[in-house]
Scaffold this active site. Structure first.
Site, PDB file in Angstrom:
ATOM      1  N   HIS A   1       0.890  -1.218   0.112  1.00 33.37           N
ATOM      2  CA  HIS A   1      -0.008   0.037   0.096  1.00 33.37           C
ATOM      3  C   HIS A   1       0.924   1.070  -0.061  1.00 33.37           C
ATOM      4  O   HIS A   1       1.507   1.580   1.035  1.00 33.37           O
ATOM      5  CB  HIS A   1      -0.883  -0.014   1.240  1.00 33.37           C
ATOM      6  CG  HIS A   1      -1.975   1.413   1.201  1.00 33.37           C
ATOM      7  ND1 HIS A   1      -3.248   0.999   1.673  1.00 33.37           N
ATOM      8  CD2 HIS A   1      -1.497   2.377   1.079  1.00 33.37           C
ATOM      9  CE1 HIS A   1      -3.843   2.164   1.672  1.00 33.37           C
ATOM     10  NE2 HIS A   1      -2.827   3.003   1.251  1.00 33.37           N
TER      11      HIS A   1
ATOM     12  N   HIS B   1       1.458   5.477  -1.660  1.00 35.66           N
ATOM     13  CA  HIS B   1       1.120   6.449  -2.762  1.00 35.66           C
ATOM     14  C   HIS B   1       2.432   7.005  -3.274  1.00 35.66           C
ATOM     15  O   HIS B   1       3.225   7.661  -2.519  1.00 35.66           O
ATOM     16  CB  HIS B   1       0.426   7.675  -2.032  1.00 35.66           C
ATOM     17  CG  HIS B   1      -1.015   7.073  -1.483  1.00 35.66           C
ATOM     18  ND1 HIS B   1      -2.122   7.214  -1.813  1.00 35.66           N
ATOM     19  CD2 HIS B   1      -0.949   6.413  -0.246  1.00 35.66           C
ATOM     20  CE1 HIS B   1      -2.934   6.641  -0.947  1.00 35.66           C
ATOM     21  NE2 HIS B   1      -2.553   6.162  -0.003  1.00 35.66           N
TER      22      HIS B   1
ATOM     23  N   ARG C   1       2.355   9.507  -6.007  1.00 33.36           N
ATOM     24  CA  ARG C   1       1.925  10.526  -6.728  1.00 33.36           C
ATOM     25  C   ARG C   1       2.198  10.496  -8.348  1.00 33.36           C
ATOM     26  O   ARG C   1       2.452   9.292  -8.864  1.00 33.36           O
ATOM     27  CB  ARG C   1       2.291  11.702  -6.121  1.00 33.36           C
ATOM     28  CG  ARG C   1       2.083  11.744  -4.433  1.00 33.36           C
ATOM     29  CD  ARG C   1       0.654  11.862  -3.879  1.00 33.36           C
ATOM     30  NE  ARG C   1       0.493  11.807  -2.825  1.00 33.36           N
ATOM     31  CZ  ARG C   1      -0.483  11.570  -1.738  1.00 33.36           C
ATOM     32  NH1 ARG C   1      -1.242  10.716  -2.242  1.00 33.36           N
ATOM     33  NH2 ARG C   1      -0.500  11.895  -0.577  1.00 33.36           N
TER      34      ARG C   1
ATOM     35  N   ASN D   1      -5.312   7.302  -6.056  1.00 33.55           N
ATOM     36  CA  ASN D   1      -6.133   8.638  -5.786  1.00 33.55           C
ATOM     37  C   ASN D   1      -5.157   9.588  -6.349  1.00 33.55           C
ATOM     38  O   ASN D   1      -4.814  10.586  -5.617  1.00 33.55           O
ATOM     39  CB  ASN D   1      -6.274   8.595  -4.197  1.00 33.55           C
ATOM     40  CG  ASN D   1      -5.212   8.637  -3.403  1.00 33.55           C
ATOM     41  OD1 ASN D   1      -3.991   8.234  -3.653  1.00 33.55           O
ATOM     42  ND2 ASN D   1      -4.963   9.399  -2.317  1.00 33.55           N
TER      43      ASN D   1
ATOM     44  N   LYS E   1      -9.695  -0.322  -5.306  1.00 30.33           N
ATOM     45  CA  LYS E   1      -9.582   0.451  -4.171  1.00 30.33           C
ATOM     46  C   LYS E   1     -10.806   1.171  -3.895  1.00 30.33           C
ATOM     47  O   LYS E   1     -11.426   1.936  -4.729  1.00 30.33           O
ATOM     48  CB  LYS E   1      -8.426   1.594  -3.953  1.00 30.33           C
ATOM     49  CG  LYS E   1      -8.213   2.272  -2.899  1.00 30.33           C
ATOM     50  CD  LYS E   1      -7.741   1.673  -1.776  1.00 30.33           C
ATOM     51  CE  LYS E   1      -7.841   2.209  -0.456  1.00 30.33           C
ATOM     52  NZ  LYS E   1      -6.758   3.344  -0.161  1.00 30.33           N
TER      53      LYS E   1
ATOM     54  N   HIS F   1     -10.509   1.254   2.230  1.00 29.64           N
ATOM     55  CA  HIS F   1     -10.344   2.314   3.068  1.00 29.64           C
ATOM     56  C   HIS F   1     -11.299   2.370   4.271  1.00 29.64           C
ATOM     57  O   HIS F   1     -12.402   2.826   3.912  1.00 29.64           O
ATOM     58  CB  HIS F   1     -10.092   3.640   2.528  1.00 29.64           C
ATOM     59  CG  HIS F   1      -9.603   4.985   3.514  1.00 29.64           C
ATOM     60  ND1 HIS F   1      -8.466   5.512   3.670  1.00 29.64           N
ATOM     61  CD2 HIS F   1     -10.610   5.430   4.637  1.00 29.64           C
ATOM     62  CE1 HIS F   1      -8.541   6.275   4.896  1.00 29.64           C
ATOM     63  NE2 HIS F   1      -9.667   6.183   5.138  1.00 29.64           N
TER      64      HIS F   1
ATOM     65  N   HIS G   1      -4.504  -0.590   6.104  1.00 26.23           N
ATOM     66  CA  HIS G   1      -4.090   0.321   7.213  1.00 26.23           C
ATOM     67  C   HIS G   1      -4.965   0.167   8.384  1.00 26.23           C
ATOM     68  O   HIS G   1      -5.449   1.209   9.040  1.00 26.23           O
ATOM     69  CB  HIS G   1      -3.945   1.672   6.935  1.00 26.23           C
ATOM     70  CG  HIS G   1      -4.830   2.582   6.094  1.00 26.23           C
ATOM     71  ND1 HIS G   1      -6.082   2.522   6.224  1.00 26.23           N
ATOM     72  CD2 HIS G   1      -4.583   3.169   4.820  1.00 26.23           C
ATOM     73  CE1 HIS G   1      -6.977   3.177   5.316  1.00 26.23           C
ATOM     74  NE2 HIS G   1      -6.168   3.569   4.423  1.00 26.23           N
TER      75      HIS G   1
ATOM     76  N   LEU H   1      -4.558   9.597   8.110  1.00 22.58           N
ATOM     77  CA  LEU H   1      -6.105   8.625   7.933  1.00 22.58           C
ATOM     78  C   LEU H   1      -6.045   7.292   7.805  1.00 22.58           C
ATOM     79  O   LEU H   1      -5.236   6.943   6.677  1.00 22.58           O
ATOM     80  CB  LEU H   1      -7.122   9.693   7.187  1.00 22.58           C
ATOM     81  CG  LEU H   1      -7.519  10.937   7.858  1.00 22.58           C
ATOM     82  CD1 LEU H   1      -8.353  11.599   6.853  1.00 22.58           C
ATOM     83  CD2 LEU H   1      -7.965  10.881   9.005  1.00 22.58           C
TER      84      LEU H   1
ATOM     85  N   ASP I   1       1.393   2.846   3.403  1.00 24.61           N
ATOM     86  CA  ASP I   1       0.567   4.003   3.281  1.00 24.61           C
ATOM     87  C   ASP I   1       1.255   5.248   3.183  1.00 24.61           C
ATOM     88  O   ASP I   1       0.768   6.212   3.739  1.00 24.61           O
ATOM     89  CB  ASP I   1      -0.712   4.075   4.578  1.00 24.61           C
ATOM     90  CG  ASP I   1      -1.638   5.018   3.908  1.00 24.61           C
ATOM     91  OD1 ASP I   1      -1.850   5.307   2.728  1.00 24.61           O
ATOM     92  OD2 ASP I   1      -2.317   5.670   4.864  1.00 24.61           O
TER      93      ASP I   1
ATOM     94  N   HIS J   1       3.085  14.731   0.991  1.00 21.98           N
ATOM     95  CA  HIS J   1       2.532  16.090   0.689  1.00 21.98           C
ATOM     96  C   HIS J   1       3.628  17.062   0.848  1.00 21.98           C
ATOM     97  O   HIS J   1       4.525  17.047   1.763  1.00 21.98           O
ATOM     98  CB  HIS J   1       1.429  16.317   1.896  1.00 21.98           C
ATOM     99  CG  HIS J   1       0.214  15.468   1.581  1.00 21.98           C
ATOM    100  ND1 HIS J   1      -0.884  15.648   0.764  1.00 21.98           N
ATOM    101  CD2 HIS J   1      -0.228  14.299   2.139  1.00 21.98           C
ATOM    102  CE1 HIS J   1      -1.780  14.688   0.883  1.00 21.98           C
ATOM    103  NE2 HIS J   1      -1.380  13.880   1.888  1.00 21.98           N
TER     104      HIS J   1
ATOM    105  N   ALA K   1      -3.820  15.067   5.206  1.00 25.24           N
ATOM    106  CA  ALA K   1      -3.527  13.741   6.054  1.00 25.24           C
ATOM    107  C   ALA K   1      -2.508  12.963   4.996  1.00 25.24           C
ATOM    108  O   ALA K   1      -2.655  12.872   3.923  1.00 25.24           O
ATOM    109  CB  ALA K   1      -4.851  12.981   6.180  1.00 25.24           C
TER     110      ALA K   1
HETATM  111  C1  NCD Z   1      -3.548   9.207   1.907  1.00 23.17           C
HETATM  112  C2  NCD Z   1      -3.165  10.137   0.871  1.00 23.17           C
HETATM  113  O1  NCD Z   1      -2.555  11.225   1.231  1.00 23.17           O
HETATM  114  O2  NCD Z   1      -3.392   9.878  -0.037  1.00 23.17           O
HETATM  115  N1  NCD Z   1      -3.538   9.802   3.231  1.00 23.17           N
HETATM  116  C3  NCD Z   1      -3.400   9.353   4.437  1.00 23.17           C
HETATM  117  O3  NCD Z   1      -3.533   9.924   5.371  1.00 23.17           O
HETATM  118  N2  NCD Z   1      -3.313   8.124   4.443  1.00 23.17           N
HETATM  119  C4  NCD Z   1      -4.972   8.845   1.466  1.00 23.17           C
HETATM  120  C5  NCD Z   1      -5.355   7.618   2.375  1.00 23.17           C
HETATM  121  O4  NCD Z   1      -4.610   6.452   2.081  1.00 23.17           O
HETATM  122  O5  NCD Z   1      -6.247   7.537   3.296  1.00 23.17           O
HETATM  123 ZN    ZN Z   2      -3.462   5.255   1.482  1.00 24.64          ZN
END
Ligand code: NCD
Ligand code: ZN
Length: 343
Positions: free
Chosen positions: A13, A15, A17, A41, A99, A136, A174, A219, A247, A251, A263
């Site tokens: 899992h 991200h 980007r 996402n 997802k 999620h 998560h 989150l 996860d 950012h 988050a």
């Molecule tokens: C994730 C994100 O920033 O894409 N943020 C997070 O707090 N985990 C989105 C997600 O997986 O909830």
């Molecule tokens: Zn995530």
């Protein structure tokens, strides 16, 4: 010096980007992991196989020369996903799951599912095509306390999904609570969960005690100590239902350090090292390989990796930030000392 050699791990899992952030973060993931489940996402979300294949190409371009890394793509489930797309996804060698984000639950989830019952026909198609559903698991009800949203999701939605689709492979992503751990443990072999480093290492004091620390805000939100202990027990138990999923959610720093911060914890810079810390403290380093390198692959029905990675117990300090053009990403445990380092 103490060292630990394990089969190359995967991150189930993450991200990464796109654009400039992708170029900064992907080398961190590719340094530690052979494969990773890539969350869809983006803005706009990755909802079709064609989009996932284009995104995959962009990720492949960001792998450092000589790197050996395979992105495992996922599609973002929406109310407009079609059964045809589900069949296409199941047949694609590069797409491995859908997802489900409840609409509004987290970062970039506004295109998510507003009415879970309304997508039951799509879940039936996934069950039939035998493609996993990654969830999620949080309700979005503004009247529900943020610390209760995972537990309430299990009661009001997840139980029903599992009952109605007994053969659907589900990853409860998560997990953060005792209730989620118990739910997964009680389910069939088609129900599994990922656990992040931040939920294993910290309780909610990390976010709120002695000052507000936005880099610990993600989150589902980090919970009380009793829940952290349940997660550590699950991760280090050797139960194959629980496997590694960071996860990691980068950012840029100004979007975290602001009056209404995003988050997401960025952990890809030191993911395996953070997990090693957890397993070492729990005196369970012998259980790290199953959690990091075997159980996820088995669940997704992919071969386990060949090759190994070696961690050594030698202190190092996490950088204050990683650059993204003229901006930065602040990593989890910035400026702090970690005990384990990957060679
Ligand atoms: C994730 C994100 O920033 O894409 N943020 C997070 O707090 N985990 C989105 C997600 O997986 O909830
Ligand atoms: Zn995530």
């Amino acid at each position: 010096m103490k060292t630990l050699t394990i089969t190359r791990p995967d991150d189930w899992h993450t991200h990464v980007r796109n654009g400039a952030v992708l170029k900064t973060v992907l080398p961190h993931t590719a340094r530690q992991f052979a494969r990773a489940i890539i969350m869809p996402n983006l803005k706009p979300p990755v909802t079709t196989v064609a989009q996932a294949l284009a995104y995959r190409e962009e990720i492949l371009q960001a792998i450092p020369a000589g790197g050996d890394f395979t992105p495992l793509m996922t599609l973002y489930l929406t109310g407009s996903t079609t059964a045809t797309e589900i069949k296409k996804a199941a047949e694609s060698e590069h797409v491995h799951a859908f997802k489900l984000y409840p609409a509004g639950a987290t970062t970039h989830s506004d295109s998510g599912v507003a009415d879970i019952k309304a997508v039951y026909p799509l879940l039936a198609a996934m069950e039939k095509q035998d493609i996993p559903l990654l969830i999620h698991g949080e309700v979005t009800d503004q009247n529900c306390d943020i610390f209760d949203r995972e537990r309430v999701f299990i009661e009001t939605h997840l139980s029903g999904i599992v009952e109605n689709f007994p053969n659907l492979r589900i990853v409860v992503e998560h997990v953060t609570t005792t209730e989620a751990v118990q739910f997964v443990q009680a389910g069939g072999n088609n129900i599994a969960a990922t656990i992040t480093p931040q939920h294993l290492l910290f309780n909610r004091n990390a976010i709120l005690a002695g000052g507000i620390r936005p880099h610990y805000y993600c989150l589902p939100i980090i919970k009380r100590e009793q829940h952290r202990l349940a997660l550590v027990a699950a991760a280090t138990s050797g139960n194959p239902k629980f496997f590694l999923g960071t996860d990691s959610a980068p950012h840029i720093t100004p979007l975290k350090e602001t009056a209404c911060g995003c988050a997401g914890c960025y952990s890809a810079h030191a993911a395996l090292e953070l997990y090693a810390e957890v397993f070492d403290r729990a005196d369970s380093l012998d259980k790290l390989e199953g959690f990091a390198s075997f159980y996820g692959a088995d669940f997704y029905r992919l071969p386990r990796n060949s090759g190994t990675v070696t961690l050594e117990k030698t202190p190092w300090t996490v950088p204050a930030a990683y650059g993204v053009n003229e901006l930065t990403i602040t990593p989890l445990q910035a400026n702090e000392e970690l005990n384990w380092k990957m060679q």
